[in-house]
Each structure stands twice: as C-alpha cells, then as structure tokens.
Design an enzyme around this catalytic site. Structure first.
Site, PDB file in Angstrom:
ATOM      1  N   GLU A  69       0.814  -1.233   0.000  1.00  0.00           N
ATOM      2  CA  GLU A  69       0.000   0.000   0.000  1.00  0.00           C
ATOM      3  C   GLU A  69       0.840   1.272   0.000  1.00  0.00           C
ATOM      4  O   GLU A  69       0.284   2.366   0.088  1.00  0.00           O
ATOM      5  CB  GLU A  69      -0.960  -0.026   1.197  1.00  0.00           C
ATOM      6  CG  GLU A  69      -1.975  -1.155   1.066  1.00  0.00           C
ATOM      7  CD  GLU A  69      -2.931  -1.254   2.238  1.00  0.00           C
ATOM      8  OE1 GLU A  69      -2.597  -0.752   3.326  1.00  0.00           O
ATOM      9  OE2 GLU A  69      -4.005  -1.844   2.064  1.00  0.00           O
TER      10      GLU A  69
ATOM     11  N   LYS B  46       5.387  -1.033   1.968  1.00  0.00           N
ATOM     12  CA  LYS B  46       4.767  -1.194   3.285  1.00  0.00           C
ATOM     13  C   LYS B  46       4.817  -2.671   3.694  1.00  0.00           C
ATOM     14  O   LYS B  46       5.057  -3.018   4.824  1.00  0.00           O
ATOM     15  CB  LYS B  46       3.307  -0.729   3.213  1.00  0.00           C
ATOM     16  CG  LYS B  46       2.571  -0.801   4.534  1.00  0.00           C
ATOM     17  CD  LYS B  46       1.141  -0.316   4.359  1.00  0.00           C
ATOM     18  CE  LYS B  46       0.404  -0.239   5.682  1.00  0.00           C
ATOM     19  NZ  LYS B  46      -1.029  -0.014   5.486  1.00  0.00           N
TER      20      LYS B  46
HETATM   21  O1  IFM Z   1      -5.669  -5.805   4.480  1.00  0.00           O
HETATM   22  C1  IFM Z   1      -4.719  -5.123   5.201  1.00  0.00           C
HETATM   23  C2  IFM Z   1      -3.793  -4.425   4.238  1.00  0.00           C
HETATM   24  O2  IFM Z   1      -3.109  -5.343   3.439  1.00  0.00           O
HETATM   25  C3  IFM Z   1      -2.797  -3.596   4.990  1.00  0.00           C
HETATM   26  N1  IFM Z   1      -3.482  -2.627   5.802  1.00  0.00           N
HETATM   27  C4  IFM Z   1      -4.341  -3.291   6.796  1.00  0.00           C
HETATM   28  C5  IFM Z   1      -5.382  -4.130   6.122  1.00  0.00           C
HETATM   29  C6  IFM Z   1      -6.241  -4.834   7.188  1.00  0.00           C
HETATM   30  O3  IFM Z   1      -5.479  -5.716   7.951  1.00  0.00           O
END
Ligand code: IFM
Length: 788
Positions: free
Chosen positions: A522, A629
């Site tokens: 992300e 990330k």
């Molecule tokens: O689905 C995840 C994502 O890959 C990263 N941020 C948090 C989300 C929920 O755990």
C-alpha cells in the site's frame, strides 16, 4: 527498549529505534518481550497480574466468531470493554470533499451492543472501589476468561470475586458467566448490580486510518417490546436497532443462585471462610432478512416490532436450553470443542527456551479458533476483539486465515468461502459500477458493498478477486470437495475471471496489461502491471478455465445456464493468461513489482526513519519513492511457489526485503517464509518473532484497537510453511521441505488433507509424516514422493 540493528544478509543495514505511541516498536525479540512477573509463562494459559490497560482488553477478549467480548481494561469505553456481534454494523453516508462517479457511498462501522458482563458490587451499603489485587487470564483448554479481584473491606476482612466467562465455541448465540464470591474475616452480604450496560463503545476518529470511523448521529436505539407479557423481566431483555443500517439485535440474560432464578440486581450472602456462586447465561441474536437479500446481495433488515419480539423469543429459548444444561455441562462442551481443536490444529515447538514462545504461539492459535468457530459472515481484520479498521473484512480472511482453516478445519473454511459466494450479487453490481464484467469484491466493508473511501489504496486493490479465487482453489485441492466447486466455487472463479478479462487489455506489444491498480504493497499505488496482481490474475483465469472444463453432464449444464457461459469463454481466459504481462528485469534477473518501480527514487532509509510512514508522510511523498509497506512480489513467490526457482526467489528477496518497512503486520509472515526458504535462517526467525509478538508485545502500538488477526494466521503460516516447509501453490503441488531453525530441536504440526489427518514431525535429521485417520495421501517430502 534499546535500539536494534537488523543486519540484512544482502548487506543492507537498517537502524530502527524504539518509538513512542502509535509508532512501530522494535524490540529485541530474542529476549522475552514480556515481564514474566506480570505475564507468567504457562503453556496453556495467558495471565496478567495488575491493573489492566486498553491493550489487555484486546488480549483477553473472548469470542466465538459470532459474539465478541473484550476483556477488562482500566480505560475509557472506546478503548475498554465492549461487546460486538458478527456483521452487526451501523452505516453512514460517505461525504467526499470532491465527488466522482463510482466512489464508495456507504460507510460501515462495527456497532457495539449491550454488555452482559459488567457488574457493580456493594458491601455494607458502599460501592467497592478499586480492588487491591487484580488479574485476568485466558485458558486455552477451558476456553474461559477469568477476572479476579480482591477487595479489602476493613481490617482483616476481604472479599474475593472471580468472574469466569465463556463465549460458547460450540453454540453461536450463547455465553455463560460464573461469579464466585469468597469472604475472609467475616460473613459478607454482597449487593450485585448486574444490569445490561447499554453504553456503547464510542469509537474515535483520529488521523490514524487504522482506527474506526466515527458516526455522529447513528448507533443503537432501544425498541419498545412488551417483554413482561412473555414472562421475562424487562431489564434482562432488550431489542435494539441501528438507526441507519436498520439492523436489529436482541439480547437476554438470566441468573441463578443455588438453582433459584434471581433478577439482575440481587444480594448474595457469603459465609465467612466460605464461597457463594452465581451463574449467568446470556444470549444474543441478530435479525436479517435473507442474507443474499432482496437488495442485490446486501444484508438488510427491517425494524418491525415483530422481529424484535422474535429475537427476544429466540434469546429466551437459548437461555432455557442453557439453564437446563447447567454451567458445568456447558464447560464440558467447551473443553471438548477445544480438545478437538488442539488435536487438529496444535503446533508444537521444542525451541529449548523458557516457554514464552510456545505460550504465545498457543495464544495466537486460540485467537484464530475464537475468531472463526461459528463466524456466519466474513472474518474482520480484528475479529470481534475491537473496533480497528471499523470492523471491516479484507483479503486478510482468504490469504492469511483461510489457509489455517483449510488445513485444520475444512468445514469452517468452506463456510467462510460460502460467505463470499453469498456476496456475489453485490460484487456483480460493483463490477458494473466500475465498468467491468463479472464480479468485483469490495476491498473492505461488512455488508458486501465497497466501503473504502480512499480508492488509491482501496478499490484499486483489484487483487482481492484473485485472492478469493486462490482460496477457493486451495480449499478444493486440499479437501477434494468437488461438490463445493460445482455449486459455489465455480461461480466465484468464473465471475472473477470475467472481471480480469474486462479489466485488462491486449497491448500493441502482444501482451495483456492490467493498468492503474494497487498491489498488496500500500506504499505504491495506481501502477501499471503490478506483478502480484498479474500473476495472481493469471492463476485465477487458468483455474477458472480448468474448473469449468472439469465439469460434465448435469453439473456442467447447470453452471452454463446459471452463469450464462458463452461459447469459447474459457479458451479466451486461457489465451489472456498465456499472454499476461509479467514484468521482469533481465539484467538484474528479478521480477519487477510493476512497470515503473525502477524509475522511482529510493526511500532515504538513513534519514527518513519515522515509522509507520503512513502516519508521517503524505501518501504522494510515499508513492513516488521505492519503498514497500508490505511484501508484494515476495508474497507471490510463496503463494505460487512451484512457478519459481530458488535462485530467482533469492534474487527477488534480496532486492525487495531491504525496501520493505513491515509497517503492515501482514508482511512479516511471507518475509519469514521466503527468508527461511532462501537460506537466511536468522532473518526468518526475526520475522517469525515479529509476527508472533505483534499483539502481546504491542509492536504496532495499536493492539488496543483489536487483534491483528491476519498476523495470527501469519504465525501459523510461518511455522508450518516457513519452518515446516509446507507448500501447495494454490493446489498445484503438495510438498514438505522444512527449514528447521538452528536452535530448535523439533517442530510438530497437524494437517487434514482430503479428509485424512496427518501429523508432521520435523527434526534436524528427519521428517516424519504419520497418518492418524483416513485414506493414504501422497505428498512430496524433501523432493521425494511419499505415500503416507
Ligand atoms: O488488508 C490489510 C492491508 O493489506 C494492509 N493494511 C491493513 C489491512 C487490514 O489488515
């Protein structure tokens, strides 16, 4: 909490400092990250002595996947206790400052419901204040949480109260509590106020996107129900509905002393030196009309009094059943459920350590059991242990939790995949809005509608379709459940394949491109030809074609009709899969995360050290840099393992791992698995410990918002696939090629494959696979085919 220097085998070095609240905490995980006096080591129990915190409320939460109750916390209601029900949420209109067609419209937030485990105690007409001794614990075999308080009443006189609660793993709508009072010094008359607590956890919105959205004017409203006419006391029963989502829930409880029913406010005479026990049973129900519903796949509800009466009647029915069973009989059923769970799912490690690692591993597995035992919907990122991520379901379920269930409790895995099947009408609707064919599952949400208001890292993560399709294939391959494939799985595979075929296009270079998407990482958004997305879409397209072509006769006719399969459709999917663009750099010999990754400037890891980046830098600052990330290409190397040779796996890992911040708790598991495979044992251990201790040591500084459930699934994956060496490549090939950590004596894990129960034991000299039940199974063990 000193500084930790992590040396990367590829020569990179990262200095990570221990940071303040909301920041990623880097501890030396080789040492016990917990204070052993406050959290004693015990293989089957996790205990905390002393004042609880907002984190404790998460760590000691109870759940069965339908009901979730947070543990004790000396914290405000938004971080403290609270009760949640699966799928039960409030909605709000998302207001985008700048509107555009197709943006998500309906925000969804998990809604707290009335608590039935809040008690106030008075002795000699005075409310008891702070207890002099406090502890709480979770028992992994009994499936209970125990809260203990010792109150000094006056000189030499004390009252001990133990509250043992169980959320039934064997029955979705029931929980039971036993309160035991012990008087020391003189007989005590204890006045107990045990009304239901209707103060809802108020969720707070701040700049941290990992927290829940705040709904100013929503929430629960009590419905007027004539309960007395059905012979139940009003204060012990209630029906409530959410103002906007219109979901309705009912709750009821009752309690007994010495077999006699008592109301919610009662007195207990406790003899000096003796004890007195009160039993409480509580039932919860939600009302939904037709889960796939009249409104194109959305869960909907109406608020007719009829329904609330029905809900209360159902609760009363459950309570009658519970009272007839009695507390001990319920405890027996709970123990029996867990005994089976540990026989099928336990992972045993001989690490030569003090037992903290084994205890925490059991805590993680226990959390997976709790989050999934009876879950009727999706599994949210936090289970039912808190309000983080607004209670939304993501790809976490299929990629991180489903594998555990597929190999240990296939029936539950099927139920969870069926939930996606039931959401297909909503996915089709979303695909049309996004100008596509087939079905597009929401990146996040509860009711089947897309709830992500930040499309760059939300809707653009189209890979969720392939992740769900992958889990369907893995489930069918591991269980051999052809019936599921023909009745529900095929629909998911076909509709997701159609989505890919319409999302991408055949380029002038003769390859199929998928542009403007976000992969799992992300910190990189809206890129062309994200490797993970494309290679998983390729898998999805091929598997949809295979599945369709495997059907015959009646089954095939039914599917062709149901899904309006066009002549030659599966051939087209194969053609697209064949021509899929998979970016690769020939000079470096690595897969490219996307078309542009090499053009982006590298993150300045030496100077820009604040973590997580998402709380310190505007998304644009992050997106234009080469920084991850969480694993992206590296995750594909694990999921589709058999497609890649060891050399390219190592080159990819060497390139991407130093760029990966691990700001997402989902990352460490695949980093562990790949590090173990390519021969970086110490680094694999570091990642394993990062997953393992993510919650109990609060490494991401947000355990108060709920458990990192995908990380719990990741712990199982790291142990079984990372060190235990299990691979299936989505059902392509079953193999076991362990990488036991140097310091471990052995590792034992359990699998259910095609209905046969297996136990795999790994030592440094040997890998043994024993079959406990079922038919013989053929697996590749260390490169050789073995029939077990
Ligand atoms: O689905 C995840 C994502 O890959 C990263 N941020 C948090 C989300 C929920 O755990």
């Amino acid at each position: 909490m000193g500084d930790v220097v992590r040396r990367h085998p590829a020569g990179e070095m990262m200095l990570e400092e221990a940071l303040d609240s909301n920041e990623i905490r880097k501890l030396d995980l080789q040492d016990d990250p917990l204070d052993a006096r406050r959290y004693p080591i015990d293989p089957w129990r996790f205990t905390e002595y002393g004042e609880p915190s907002a984190e404790s409320a998460t760590l000691f939460s109870l759940s069965n996947g339908t009901i979730g109750v947070r543990g004790e916390a000396n914290a405000p209601r938004n971080l403290g206790s609270g009760t949640f029900l699966s799928g039960f949420h409030e909605t709000f209109a998302i207001r985008h400052a700048e509107e555009a067609y197709g943006f998500a419209r309906v925000g969804q937030v998990v809604q707290g419901v009335p608590d039935t485990v809040d008690f106030k105690f008075c002795v000699d007409g005075k409310e008891l204040g702070k207890a002099q001794q406090v502890s709480q614990s979770l028992d992994f075999k009994d499936g209970t949480a125990t809260r203990s308080y010792v109150y000094d009443i006056d000189d030499g006189v004390s009252l001990e109260v133990d509250i043992v609660t169980m959320v039934c793993l064997f029955r979705a709508d029931l929980m039971a509590t036993a309160l035991t009072f012990k008087a020391r010094g003189r007989a005590l008359n204890v006045h107990v106020e045990g009304k239901m607590n209707t103060d809802q956890p108020v969720v707070s919105r701040d700049v941290d996107p990992r927290k829940a959205d705040l709904i100013a004017d929503g929430g629960l409203r009590k419905l007027e129900v004539d309960a007395i006419s059905r012979g139940v006391a009003d204060e012990s029963f209630g029906a409530f509905h959410c103002l906007h989502s219109e979901l309705t829930m009912g709750v009821g409880f009752c309690q007994q002393i010495d077999g006699e029913m008592v109301p919610a406010v009662f007195d207990v005479a406790v003899p000096d030196g003796g004890e007195k026990r009160v039993l409480r049973y509580a039932a919860y129900n939600t009302y939904r009309i037709n889960p796939i519903g009249i409104d194109e796949g959305l869960q909907v509800s109406t608020i007719e009094t009829q329904n609330s009466v029905e809900l209360i009647r159902l609760c009363a029915q459950t309570l009658n059943w519970a009272v007839a069973q009695g507390f001990e009989a319920l405890q027996e059923q709970q123990r029996a459920w867990l005994s089976r769970f540990w026989q099928e799912s336990d992972v045993e490690i001989d690490d030569g350590g003090d037992g903290r690692l084994r205890q925490t591993l059991r805590w993680e597995l226990f959390e997976l059991a709790q989050a999934t035992a009876t879950v009727p919907n999706g599994v949210s990122a936090k289970g039912l242990s808190g309000t983080g991520y607004s209670g939304h379901y993501f790809w976490d379920t299929e990629t991180y939790i489903a594998p555990f269930l597929i190999y240990t409790n296939p029936a539950r895995a099927r139920d969870i995949l069926s939930y996606r099947f039931r959401m297909l009408p909503a996915a089709r609707k979303r695909a049309r809005i996004m100008s596509m064919e087939g079905g597009l599952f929401p990146w996040r949400g509860i009711n089947g509608e897309e709830a992500s208001a930040f499309f760059e890292a939300g809707t653009a993560q189209y890979h969720i379709d392939a992740d769900i399709a992958y889990a369907v294939c893995q489930y069918v391959a591991v269980t051999g459940d052809h019936e599921f494939l023909a009745s529900e799985g095929i629909d998911i595979l076909v509709e997701t394949a159609r989505m890919w075929a319409s999302l991408g296009y055949m380029g002038w270079d003769g390859t199929f491109h998928i542009n403007n998407v976000t992969g799992p990482d992300e910190y990189t958004a809206l890129v062309d030809d994200n490797y993970y997305t494309n290679v998983m879409a390729q898998f999805n397209l091929r598997k949809a074609a295979d599945a369709l072509e495997s059907l015959e006769g009646e089954e095939l006719n039914a599917v062709v009709q149901r899904l309006s399969i066009k002549p030659g459709e599966s051939m087209r999917w194969r053609e697209i899969a064949e021509l899929m663009k998979l970016p690769y750099d020939k000079k470096l010999g690595i897969h490219l995360q996307d078309d542009d990754i090499m053009r982006r400037e590298t993150w300045d890891f030496e100077h820009d050290t604040e973590r997580p980046l998402l709380l310190h830098y505007h998304p644009m600052v992050i997106y234009r840099r080469r920084v991850l990330k969480q694993t992206d290409t590296v995750l594909a190397l694990y999921l589709l393992s058999s497609q890649f040779g060891l050399d390219v796996k190592r080159r990819d890992f060497d390139f991407y791992d130093p760029l990966t911040t691990g700001d997402s708790s989902l990352s460490a598991a695949s980093q562990c698995i790949l590090a173990a495979e390519v021969g970086y044992g110490d680094l694999a251990m570091q990642y394993f410990l990062e997953s393992l201790y993510a919650d109990v040591a609060n490494l991401h500084s947000n355990t108060s918002d709920g458990i990192h459930l995908a990380s719990a699934g990741g712990v199982w994956m790291s142990a079984v696939a990372g060190f235990g060496g299990l691979r299936d490549s989505g059902g392509e090939e079953f193999s076991i090629d362990p990488h036991l950590p140097r310091d471990w004596g052995s590792l034992t894990y359990r699998l259910t494959v095609h209905g046969s129960r297996l136990v795999v034991n790994v030592t440094h000299g040997e890998v043994s696979v024993r079959r406990l039940s079922g038919d013989p199974v053929t697996l590749k063990v260390k490169g050789e085919l073995r029939t077990v």
